[in-house]
Design a protein around this motif. Structure first.
Motif, PDB file in Angstrom:
ATOM      1  N   HIS A  61       0.829  -1.202   0.000  1.00 35.07           N
ATOM      2  CA  HIS A  61       0.000   0.000   0.000  1.00 35.07           C
ATOM      3  C   HIS A  61       0.867   1.258   0.000  1.00 35.07           C
ATOM      4  O   HIS A  61       0.605   2.212  -0.745  1.00 35.07           O
ATOM      5  CB  HIS A  61      -0.927  -0.023   1.220  1.00 35.07           C
ATOM      6  CG  HIS A  61      -1.879   1.118   1.248  1.00 35.07           C
ATOM      7  ND1 HIS A  61      -1.634   2.272   1.955  1.00 35.07           N
ATOM      8  CD2 HIS A  61      -3.072   1.298   0.628  1.00 35.07           C
ATOM      9  CE1 HIS A  61      -2.645   3.110   1.775  1.00 35.07           C
ATOM     10  NE2 HIS A  61      -3.530   2.538   0.975  1.00 35.07           N
ATOM     11  N   LYS A  64       2.586   1.547  -3.428  1.00 39.30           N
ATOM     12  CA  LYS A  64       1.586   1.963  -4.425  1.00 39.30           C
ATOM     13  C   LYS A  64       1.323   3.463  -4.339  1.00 39.30           C
ATOM     14  O   LYS A  64       1.332   4.162  -5.345  1.00 39.30           O
ATOM     15  CB  LYS A  64       0.282   1.186  -4.202  1.00 39.30           C
ATOM     16  CG  LYS A  64      -0.846   1.604  -5.125  1.00 39.30           C
ATOM     17  CD  LYS A  64      -2.150   0.990  -4.702  1.00 39.30           C
ATOM     18  CE  LYS A  64      -2.864   1.997  -3.860  1.00 39.30           C
ATOM     19  NZ  LYS A  64      -4.295   1.872  -3.764  1.00 39.30           N
ATOM     20  N   SER A  80      -0.970  -1.774  -7.222  1.00 39.09           N
ATOM     21  CA  SER A  80      -2.430  -1.658  -7.121  1.00 39.09           C
ATOM     22  C   SER A  80      -3.059  -3.035  -7.312  1.00 39.09           C
ATOM     23  O   SER A  80      -3.966  -3.433  -6.564  1.00 39.09           O
ATOM     24  CB  SER A  80      -2.976  -0.689  -8.176  1.00 39.09           C
ATOM     25  OG  SER A  80      -2.555   0.618  -7.929  1.00 39.09           O
ATOM     26  N   GLU A  81      -2.579  -3.765  -8.305  1.00 42.20           N
ATOM     27  CA  GLU A  81      -3.085  -5.105  -8.561  1.00 42.20           C
ATOM     28  C   GLU A  81      -2.748  -6.043  -7.396  1.00 42.20           C
ATOM     29  O   GLU A  81      -3.583  -6.852  -6.968  1.00 42.20           O
ATOM     30  CB  GLU A  81      -2.512  -5.657  -9.866  1.00 42.20           C
ATOM     31  CG  GLU A  81      -3.094  -6.985 -10.257  1.00 42.20           C
ATOM     32  CD  GLU A  81      -2.600  -7.492 -11.606  1.00 42.20           C
ATOM     33  OE1 GLU A  81      -2.984  -8.629 -11.945  1.00 42.20           O
ATOM     34  OE2 GLU A  81      -1.843  -6.787 -12.301  1.00 42.20           O
ATOM     35  N   ASP A  84      -5.180  -5.349  -4.646  1.00 43.85           N
ATOM     36  CA  ASP A  84      -6.500  -5.907  -4.957  1.00 43.85           C
ATOM     37  C   ASP A  84      -6.522  -7.423  -4.725  1.00 43.85           C
ATOM     38  O   ASP A  84      -7.481  -7.963  -4.176  1.00 43.85           O
ATOM     39  CB  ASP A  84      -6.898  -5.601  -6.400  1.00 43.85           C
ATOM     40  CG  ASP A  84      -7.199  -4.130  -6.635  1.00 43.85           C
ATOM     41  OD1 ASP A  84      -7.404  -3.384  -5.652  1.00 43.85           O
ATOM     42  OD2 ASP A  84      -7.213  -3.720  -7.813  1.00 43.85           O
ATOM     43  N   LEU A  85      -5.463  -8.093  -5.150  1.00 47.24           N
ATOM     44  CA  LEU A  85      -5.394  -9.545  -4.986  1.00 47.24           C
ATOM     45  C   LEU A  85      -5.284  -9.940  -3.514  1.00 47.24           C
ATOM     46  O   LEU A  85      -5.919 -10.907  -3.072  1.00 47.24           O
ATOM     47  CB  LEU A  85      -4.225 -10.116  -5.791  1.00 47.24           C
ATOM     48  CG  LEU A  85      -4.413 -10.064  -7.300  1.00 47.24           C
ATOM     49  CD1 LEU A  85      -3.100 -10.320  -8.029  1.00 47.24           C
ATOM     50  CD2 LEU A  85      -5.484 -11.056  -7.742  1.00 47.24           C
ATOM     51  N   ARG A  87      -6.410  -8.213  -0.983  1.00 49.09           N
ATOM     52  CA  ARG A  87      -7.725  -7.947  -0.384  1.00 49.09           C
ATOM     53  C   ARG A  87      -8.730  -9.041  -0.730  1.00 49.09           C
ATOM     54  O   ARG A  87      -9.659  -9.300   0.034  1.00 49.09           O
ATOM     55  CB  ARG A  87      -8.248  -6.590  -0.843  1.00 49.09           C
ATOM     56  CG  ARG A  87      -7.537  -5.436  -0.181  1.00 49.09           C
ATOM     57  CD  ARG A  87      -8.128  -4.107  -0.591  1.00 49.09           C
ATOM     58  NE  ARG A  87      -7.388  -3.010  -0.010  1.00 49.09           N
ATOM     59  CZ  ARG A  87      -6.915  -1.978  -0.678  1.00 49.09           C
ATOM     60  NH1 ARG A  87      -7.116  -1.884  -1.989  1.00 49.09           N
ATOM     61  NH2 ARG A  87      -6.246  -1.036  -0.073  1.00 49.09           N
ATOM     62  N   ALA A  88      -8.537  -9.672  -1.881  1.00 46.38           N
ATOM     63  CA  ALA A  88      -9.420 -10.755  -2.316  1.00 46.38           C
ATOM     64  C   ALA A  88      -8.921 -12.121  -1.828  1.00 46.38           C
ATOM     65  O   ALA A  88      -9.407 -13.158  -2.281  1.00 46.38           O
ATOM     66  CB  ALA A  88      -9.529 -10.751  -3.842  1.00 46.38           C
TER      67      ALA A  88
END
Length: 117
Positions: A61, A64, A80-81, A84-85, A87-88
């Motif tokens: 973070h 980024k 950023s990707e 996102d990954l 967080r998922a």
């Protein structure tokens, strides 16, 4: 070729970075140098723990955000990707993105260091 031209060839939005610094190229170059120093302290291991990666998410973070502020587009997009990954709950996919950005990141950091010396 000067540093900004080389960085642009590596996919960095130097025009955007300069715009964020109100056109002050000296300030932009100084901030890029600080980014190199930051990255030397914030390396994310590609073999991070799949079960506890909160520290990795925090580092990603920070990277980024700083990369985005400096318009270091390839680094910003990759982290950023990665965020996102993570967080998922997809750490394996995040590791693959990290493996892919490391060589590009090294090129960008080496370029900045070369011209800052």
């Amino acid at each position: 070729m000067d540093m900004l031209e080389e960085l642009k060839a590596l996919g960095v939005d130097t025009d955007g970075g300069l715009l964020r610094m109100n056109g002050n190229a000296n300030l932009y170059v100084r901030m890029l140098g600080k980014f190199v120093g930051m990255m030397q302290k914030m390396e994310i291991p590609v073999d991070f723990d799949n079960n506890d990666y909160s520290d990795v998410a925090e580092l990603a973070h920070t990277i980024k955000g700083t990369a985005g502020n400096l318009s270091l587009t390839p680094i910003f997009k990759a982290y950023s990707e990665i965020m996102d990954l993570l967080r998922a709950n997809k750490p394996e996919e995040a590791k693959e993105v990290l493996k892919g950005i490391i060589p590009v990141q090294k090129e960008i950091l080496n370029c900045i260091e070369k011209h800052s010396a």
